[in-house]
Design an enzyme around this catalytic site. Structure first.
Site, short mmCIF file in Angstrom:
data_model
loop_
_atom_site.label_atom_id
_atom_site.label_comp_id
_atom_site.label_asym_id
_atom_site.label_seq_id
_atom_site.Cartn_x
_atom_site.Cartn_y
_atom_site.Cartn_z
N LYS A 44 -3.96 26.91 -8.95
CA LYS A 44 -4.13 28.20 -8.10
C LYS A 44 -3.35 29.38 -8.55
O LYS A 44 -2.19 29.11 -9.03
CB LYS A 44 -3.85 27.71 -6.46
CG LYS A 44 -3.76 28.91 -5.60
CD LYS A 44 -5.13 29.38 -5.16
CE LYS A 44 -5.08 30.50 -4.23
NZ LYS A 44 -6.26 31.33 -4.22
N ASN A 68 -14.56 34.24 -0.05
CA ASN A 68 -13.27 33.94 0.30
C ASN A 68 -12.31 35.29 0.31
O ASN A 68 -12.39 35.87 -0.41
CB ASN A 68 -12.76 32.78 -0.55
CG ASN A 68 -11.92 33.36 -1.89
OD1 ASN A 68 -10.89 33.78 -1.71
ND2 ASN A 68 -12.84 33.50 -2.78
N SER A 69 -11.28 35.03 1.42
CA SER A 69 -10.24 35.91 1.06
C SER A 69 -8.93 35.23 1.48
O SER A 69 -8.56 35.27 2.47
CB SER A 69 -10.49 37.14 2.15
OG SER A 69 -9.41 37.98 1.89
N LEU A 72 -4.06 34.65 -2.01
CA LEU A 72 -2.81 33.94 -2.79
C LEU A 72 -2.03 33.07 -2.08
O LEU A 72 -0.82 32.97 -1.99
CB LEU A 72 -2.18 35.20 -3.42
CG LEU A 72 -2.71 35.94 -4.60
CD1 LEU A 72 -2.27 37.20 -4.87
CD2 LEU A 72 -3.02 34.88 -5.88
N ASN A 125 -3.91 36.32 -13.99
CA ASN A 125 -5.09 36.84 -13.16
C ASN A 125 -5.06 38.49 -13.08
O ASN A 125 -3.92 38.88 -12.35
CB ASN A 125 -5.00 36.00 -11.94
CG ASN A 125 -6.19 36.08 -11.26
OD1 ASN A 125 -6.99 37.31 -11.24
ND2 ASN A 125 -6.33 35.45 -10.08
N CYS A 128 -7.44 39.42 -8.84
CA CYS A 128 -7.70 38.96 -7.49
C CYS A 128 -7.82 40.36 -6.48
O CYS A 128 -7.27 41.14 -6.53
CB CYS A 128 -6.20 38.57 -6.95
SG CYS A 128 -6.15 38.18 -5.15
N LYS A 177 -7.84 36.39 -16.85
CA LYS A 177 -8.75 36.15 -15.91
C LYS A 177 -9.25 37.54 -15.47
O LYS A 177 -8.68 38.38 -14.83
CB LYS A 177 -8.51 35.27 -14.64
CG LYS A 177 -9.40 35.19 -13.57
CD LYS A 177 -10.56 34.03 -13.77
CE LYS A 177 -11.28 33.59 -12.75
NZ LYS A 177 -10.77 32.66 -11.88
N ASN A 206 -14.02 36.26 -12.41
CA ASN A 206 -13.61 36.21 -11.29
C ASN A 206 -14.53 36.58 -10.15
O ASN A 206 -15.87 37.04 -10.70
CB ASN A 206 -12.46 36.70 -10.67
CG ASN A 206 -11.25 36.57 -9.77
OD1 ASN A 206 -11.99 35.87 -8.85
ND2 ASN A 206 -10.25 36.77 -9.98
N GLY A 263 -21.04 30.99 -10.97
CA GLY A 263 -22.64 30.58 -10.63
C GLY A 263 -22.88 29.13 -11.28
O GLY A 263 -24.21 29.11 -11.51
N GLY A 284 -15.78 26.64 -9.73
CA GLY A 284 -15.50 27.09 -8.67
C GLY A 284 -15.96 26.82 -7.39
O GLY A 284 -15.64 25.77 -6.72
C1 DHB Z 1 -7.68 34.96 -4.49
C2 DHB Z 1 -8.76 35.35 -4.81
C3 DHB Z 1 -9.11 35.41 -6.23
O1 DHB Z 1 -10.39 35.79 -6.47
C4 DHB Z 1 -8.01 35.34 -7.26
O2 DHB Z 1 -8.47 35.61 -8.33
C5 DHB Z 1 -6.98 35.08 -6.88
C6 DHB Z 1 -6.40 34.84 -5.41
C7 DHB Z 1 -6.98 34.52 -3.02
O3 DHB Z 1 -7.71 35.15 -2.25
O4 DHB Z 1 -6.23 33.84 -2.93
#
Ligand code: DHB
Length: 325
Positions: A44, A68-69, A72, A125, A128, A177, A206, A263, A284
């Protein structure tokens, strides 16, 4: 048949998990590391401090997509260094994904993780979408350039007055990423910039940031953070993932691998990613929905797809996509 060479390793197959789902703690990472059909384990995305993430509900799925949200939610970067020997005890590479909340956080995490022997590579990354008030670095060319210059500590060469020589401070393979890009010119400019640095690979893509899904039974969103805006994954994003993999493969030098993500829920999807140039692929949303069995199922489906299409292995198939002329 599915073997690939990636980050200086010969991997028995081309599947790894995407940073995000079920890869936050040691238990989850060991589940991945002990899965025969996962060739490389990705963490993660981490931050300097441990985070609980955004308020719930922060994930939702249907047949076509996920949103998703998570915000982090992670254990803090030192944790991933500390558990790295355990994760690599099954002899597969461990990639730690880092997503600093600012440039200094990224530099601190990279410098620390770079010195930990069992960390095989670092995935920085740049994409995000889920932290309110923090734009995605990968959409800002100047911010990306500034960060990469600091990462590789570009100094003016004494030997040459005109050339800028990158001094490689980061000695481990470094991946990026990337967010999805929607204009070919953005891809050319980003690829040109990345080519100036000793980057090992890019992961495309992403999630599609800041999508909105409305609850079919109410007048509100399906997730709570950011008024319902979140990263979209799953089957619906495959055309954008394939397009980004294809264009980055064309635009980057061969020595930079492109990892396909987005996908992939069946063997044919993985096949298409390889066809447009992916070295390997990450799973994912399908891993989030189906759990660890998806790696075996999709590996077997990919093997059958290659046979059906007349390819002996991935190297034969990679990049064979041909536009109609
Ligand atoms: C999260 C979502 C993402 O797409 C990412 O690259 C990193 C973190 C998140 O919401 O935790």
């Amino acid at each position: 048949m599915l073997s690939v060479k990636f980050i200086d390793h010969e991997l028995p197959n081309c599947f790894m998990n995407a940073s995000g789902p079920k890869c936050t703690d040691l238990d989850q990472l060991m589940t991945l590391a002990s899965n025969k059909y996962v060739s490389c384990v990705v963490s993660k995305s981490c931050t300097v401090e441990h985070r609980d993430g955004n308020p719930l509900p922060r994930y939702w799925e249907d047949d076509a997509l996920t949103i998703n949200s998570t915000g982090l939610a992670n254990k803090g970067y030192k944790y991933y260094g500390e558990i790295s020997e355990k994760v690599t005890s099954t002899n597969k590479p461990f990639i730690v994904s880092v997503a600093g909340l600012c440039q200094n956080d990224n530099l601190e995490m990279l410098n620390h993780l770079n010195n930990i022997p069992a960390v095989s590579a670092i995935e920085l990354n740049l994409s995000c979408p889920n932290i309110a008030g923090k734009p995605q670095v990968g959409y800002d060319l100047d911010a990306t350039r500034d960060l990469l210059r600091k990462v590789f500590d570009i100094k003016e060469s004494v030997a040459s007055l005109v050339e800028m020589i990158p001094i490689k401070e980061i000695t481990k393979p470094l991946g990026l990423k990337l967010p999805p890009y929607f204009d070919p010119n953005q891809i050319i400019q980003t690829a040109d910039l990345i080519s100036e640095f000793p980057i090992s690979y890019v992961t495309c893509i992403n999630s599609l940031g800041n999508g909105l899904v409305i609850d079919p039974n109410s007048i509100g969103p399906v997730i709570k953070p950011k008024c319902g805006l979140g990263g979209i994954g799953g089957d619906v994003i495959k055309p954008f993932a394939l397009s980004n993999v294809y264009q980055f493969r064309q635009a980057l030098p061969d020595k930079i691998d492109v990892i396909g993500c987005g996908g992939i829920s069946k063997g044919r999807d993985a096949f298409e990613h390889i066809l447009v140039g992916a070295t390997a692929v990450q799973l994912g949303s399908v891993f989030m929905k189906e759990g660890p069995s998806c790696f075996k199922r999709i590996s077997e489906e990919l093997t059958m797809e290659l046979q059906k299409m007349g390819f002996k292995n991935l190297d034969e198939c990679r990049g064979k996509f041909t536009p109609i002329i």
